[in-house]
Write a protein that holds these residues in place. Structure first.
Motif, PDB file in Angstrom:
ATOM      1  N   GLU A  82       4.627   2.248   2.628  1.00 18.42           N
ATOM      2  CA  GLU A  82       5.372   2.764   3.779  1.00 18.42           C
ATOM      3  C   GLU A  82       6.612   1.917   4.043  1.00 18.42           C
ATOM      4  O   GLU A  82       7.694   2.451   4.291  1.00 18.42           O
ATOM      5  CB  GLU A  82       4.489   2.763   5.029  1.00 18.42           C
ATOM      6  CG  GLU A  82       3.426   3.823   5.020  1.00 18.42           C
ATOM      7  CD  GLU A  82       2.447   3.693   6.169  1.00 18.42           C
ATOM      8  OE1 GLU A  82       1.982   4.734   6.643  1.00 18.42           O
ATOM      9  OE2 GLU A  82       2.145   2.562   6.585  1.00 18.42           O
ATOM     10  N   GLN A  83       6.451   0.610   3.974  1.00 15.70           N
ATOM     11  CA  GLN A  83       7.585  -0.281   4.219  1.00 15.70           C
ATOM     12  C   GLN A  83       8.662  -0.119   3.161  1.00 15.70           C
ATOM     13  O   GLN A  83       9.857  -0.142   3.475  1.00 15.70           O
ATOM     14  CB  GLN A  83       7.107  -1.733   4.289  1.00 15.70           C
ATOM     15  CG  GLN A  83       6.275  -2.004   5.521  1.00 15.70           C
ATOM     16  CD  GLN A  83       5.571  -3.336   5.465  1.00 15.70           C
ATOM     17  OE1 GLN A  83       5.246  -3.850   4.396  1.00 15.70           O
ATOM     18  NE2 GLN A  83       5.311  -3.911   6.628  1.00 15.70           N
ATOM     19  N   LEU A  84       8.260   0.057   1.928  1.00 11.14           N
ATOM     20  CA  LEU A  84       9.244   0.254   0.860  1.00 11.14           C
ATOM     21  C   LEU A  84       9.971   1.591   1.003  1.00 11.14           C
ATOM     22  O   LEU A  84      11.175   1.669   0.786  1.00 11.14           O
ATOM     23  CB  LEU A  84       8.573   0.164  -0.510  1.00 11.14           C
ATOM     24  CG  LEU A  84       8.108  -1.239  -0.908  1.00 11.14           C
ATOM     25  CD1 LEU A  84       7.264  -1.171  -2.174  1.00 11.14           C
ATOM     26  CD2 LEU A  84       9.286  -2.167  -1.091  1.00 11.14           C
ATOM     27  N   LEU A  85       9.225   2.624   1.382  1.00  9.71           N
ATOM     28  CA  LEU A  85       9.843   3.935   1.544  1.00  9.71           C
ATOM     29  C   LEU A  85      10.814   3.977   2.722  1.00  9.71           C
ATOM     30  O   LEU A  85      11.755   4.753   2.721  1.00  9.71           O
ATOM     31  CB  LEU A  85       8.778   5.025   1.707  1.00  9.71           C
ATOM     32  CG  LEU A  85       8.044   5.412   0.432  1.00  9.71           C
ATOM     33  CD1 LEU A  85       6.869   6.329   0.740  1.00  9.71           C
ATOM     34  CD2 LEU A  85       8.981   6.055  -0.569  1.00  9.71           C
ATOM     35  N   THR A  86      10.590   3.136   3.707  1.00 10.05           N
ATOM     36  CA  THR A  86      11.484   3.108   4.864  1.00 10.05           C
ATOM     37  C   THR A  86      12.508   1.987   4.763  1.00 10.05           C
ATOM     38  O   THR A  86      13.230   1.726   5.723  1.00 10.05           O
ATOM     39  CB  THR A  86      10.695   2.954   6.174  1.00 10.05           C
ATOM     40  OG1 THR A  86       9.961   1.733   6.134  1.00 10.05           O
ATOM     41  CG2 THR A  86       9.767   4.127   6.400  1.00 10.05           C
ATOM     42  N   ARG A 118      -1.318   2.071  -8.058  1.00 11.80           N
ATOM     43  CA  ARG A 118      -1.866   1.550  -9.320  1.00 11.80           C
ATOM     44  C   ARG A 118      -1.400   0.129  -9.581  1.00 11.80           C
ATOM     45  O   ARG A 118      -2.093  -0.648 -10.228  1.00 11.80           O
ATOM     46  CB  ARG A 118      -1.462   2.448 -10.483  1.00 11.80           C
ATOM     47  CG  ARG A 118      -2.379   3.624 -10.683  1.00 11.80           C
ATOM     48  CD  ARG A 118      -2.186   4.246 -12.059  1.00 11.80           C
ATOM     49  NE  ARG A 118      -0.803   4.562 -12.333  1.00 11.80           N
ATOM     50  CZ  ARG A 118      -0.286   5.778 -12.335  1.00 11.80           C
ATOM     51  NH1 ARG A 118      -1.043   6.805 -12.081  1.00 11.80           N
ATOM     52  NH2 ARG A 118       0.978   5.972 -12.605  1.00 11.80           N
ATOM     53  N   LEU A 119      -0.218  -0.196  -9.095  1.00 14.91           N
ATOM     54  CA  LEU A 119       0.317  -1.542  -9.297  1.00 14.91           C
ATOM     55  C   LEU A 119      -0.167  -2.529  -8.242  1.00 14.91           C
ATOM     56  O   LEU A 119       0.211  -3.692  -8.258  1.00 14.91           O
ATOM     57  CB  LEU A 119       1.850  -1.502  -9.303  1.00 14.91           C
ATOM     58  CG  LEU A 119       2.459  -0.793 -10.502  1.00 14.91           C
ATOM     59  CD1 LEU A 119       3.956  -0.615 -10.309  1.00 14.91           C
ATOM     60  CD2 LEU A 119       2.163  -1.568 -11.790  1.00 14.91           C
ATOM     61  N   GLY A 120      -0.984  -2.066  -7.313  1.00 10.32           N
ATOM     62  CA  GLY A 120      -1.578  -2.964  -6.335  1.00 10.32           C
ATOM     63  C   GLY A 120      -0.905  -3.001  -4.976  1.00 10.32           C
ATOM     64  O   GLY A 120      -1.248  -3.832  -4.146  1.00 10.32           O
ATOM     65  N   PHE A 121       0.033  -2.102  -4.732  1.00  9.73           N
ATOM     66  CA  PHE A 121       0.664  -2.054  -3.424  1.00  9.73           C
ATOM     67  C   PHE A 121      -0.279  -1.374  -2.441  1.00  9.73           C
ATOM     68  O   PHE A 121      -0.902  -0.359  -2.761  1.00  9.73           O
ATOM     69  CB  PHE A 121       1.984  -1.260  -3.470  1.00  9.73           C
ATOM     70  CG  PHE A 121       3.114  -2.011  -4.106  1.00  9.73           C
ATOM     71  CD1 PHE A 121       4.002  -2.739  -3.327  1.00  9.73           C
ATOM     72  CD2 PHE A 121       3.289  -1.992  -5.474  1.00  9.73           C
ATOM     73  CE1 PHE A 121       5.047  -3.420  -3.915  1.00  9.73           C
ATOM     74  CE2 PHE A 121       4.327  -2.679  -6.071  1.00  9.73           C
ATOM     75  CZ  PHE A 121       5.216  -3.399  -5.285  1.00  9.73           C
ATOM     76  N   THR A 122      -0.380  -1.926  -1.243  1.00 14.31           N
ATOM     77  CA  THR A 122      -1.171  -1.285  -0.201  1.00 14.31           C
ATOM     78  C   THR A 122      -0.366  -0.121   0.370  1.00 14.31           C
ATOM     79  O   THR A 122       0.853  -0.049   0.190  1.00 14.31           O
ATOM     80  CB  THR A 122      -1.498  -2.258   0.937  1.00 14.31           C
ATOM     81  OG1 THR A 122      -0.278  -2.619   1.612  1.00 14.31           O
ATOM     82  CG2 THR A 122      -2.208  -3.505   0.414  1.00 14.31           C
ATOM     83  N   LEU A 123      -1.036   0.751   1.092  1.00 12.57           N
ATOM     84  CA  LEU A 123      -0.337   1.885   1.682  1.00 12.57           C
ATOM     85  C   LEU A 123       0.683   1.419   2.721  1.00 12.57           C
ATOM     86  O   LEU A 123       1.765   1.984   2.831  1.00 12.57           O
ATOM     87  CB  LEU A 123      -1.332   2.860   2.304  1.00 12.57           C
ATOM     88  CG  LEU A 123      -0.803   4.245   2.621  1.00 12.57           C
ATOM     89  CD1 LEU A 123      -0.101   4.879   1.425  1.00 12.57           C
ATOM     90  CD2 LEU A 123      -1.926   5.145   3.101  1.00 12.57           C
ATOM     91  N   THR A 124       0.366   0.364   3.433  1.00 14.54           N
ATOM     92  CA  THR A 124       1.324  -0.200   4.394  1.00 14.54           C
ATOM     93  C   THR A 124       2.567  -0.703   3.673  1.00 14.54           C
ATOM     94  O   THR A 124       3.696  -0.474   4.125  1.00 14.54           O
ATOM     95  CB  THR A 124       0.672  -1.336   5.199  1.00 14.54           C
ATOM     96  OG1 THR A 124      -0.444  -0.799   5.913  1.00 14.54           O
ATOM     97  CG2 THR A 124       1.651  -1.954   6.174  1.00 14.54           C
ATOM     98  N   GLU A 125       2.385  -1.379   2.544  1.00 16.03           N
ATOM     99  CA  GLU A 125       3.525  -1.853   1.764  1.00 16.03           C
ATOM    100  C   GLU A 125       4.347  -0.684   1.224  1.00 16.03           C
ATOM    101  O   GLU A 125       5.578  -0.740   1.211  1.00 16.03           O
ATOM    102  CB  GLU A 125       3.045  -2.754   0.618  1.00 16.03           C
ATOM    103  CG  GLU A 125       2.479  -4.065   1.100  1.00 16.03           C
ATOM    104  CD  GLU A 125       1.738  -4.829   0.023  1.00 16.03           C
ATOM    105  OE1 GLU A 125       1.663  -6.061   0.141  1.00 16.03           O
ATOM    106  OE2 GLU A 125       1.220  -4.204  -0.939  1.00 16.03           O
TER     107      GLU A 125
END
Length: 121
Positions: A65-69, A56-63
């Motif tokens: 994934e990067q934040l979660l890892t 909802r805040l505009g993060f892509t799914l790739t982003e």
């Protein structure tokens, strides 16, 4: 422990969305029953809610994934820095629109709508 349908309902997503995130490695079932049913814990629900809010805040799914890892791969600095710049630009645009809307509310629309002018710059 909850089944996939309960997890999806609690997170406000569809079952297919949970399965999609599972295929991407973003959500992992804690266990499976002998019948093959997936069971999830509170961490899976927390992750799903994070993914939804980030999207909802505009993060892509790739982003996402990067934040979660990030805890295992500390090389997300460029992603974070880029996203901060993008958010700041969006905030400036939203502030211009807010001011333009306040102008319209106070003075009405003139020859050129202030909202259009604010977004044309």
């Amino acid at each position: 422990m909850v089944r996939i349908s309960e997890l999806a309902r609690a997170a406000g997503v569809g079952i297919s969305t949970v399965r999609f995130y599972e295929r991407r490695g973003l959500v992992v079932p804690t266990a499976r029953t002998h019948g093959g049913y997936r069971h999830y814990d509170q961490e899976a629900l927390r992750r799903l809610r994070f993914i939804r809010r980030a999207a909802r805040l505009g993060f892509t799914l790739t982003e996402v994934e990067q934040l979660l890892t990030a805890s295992t791969k500390p090389d997300v600095g460029d992603v974070v820095t880029g996203k901060v710049a993008e958010i700041e630009e969006r905030m400036r645009d939203l502030d211009r629109v807010r001011l333009a809307l306040l102008d319209v509310a106070e003075n009405g629309v003139r020859e050129q709508c202030p909202v259009v002018a604010a977004l044309s710059d």
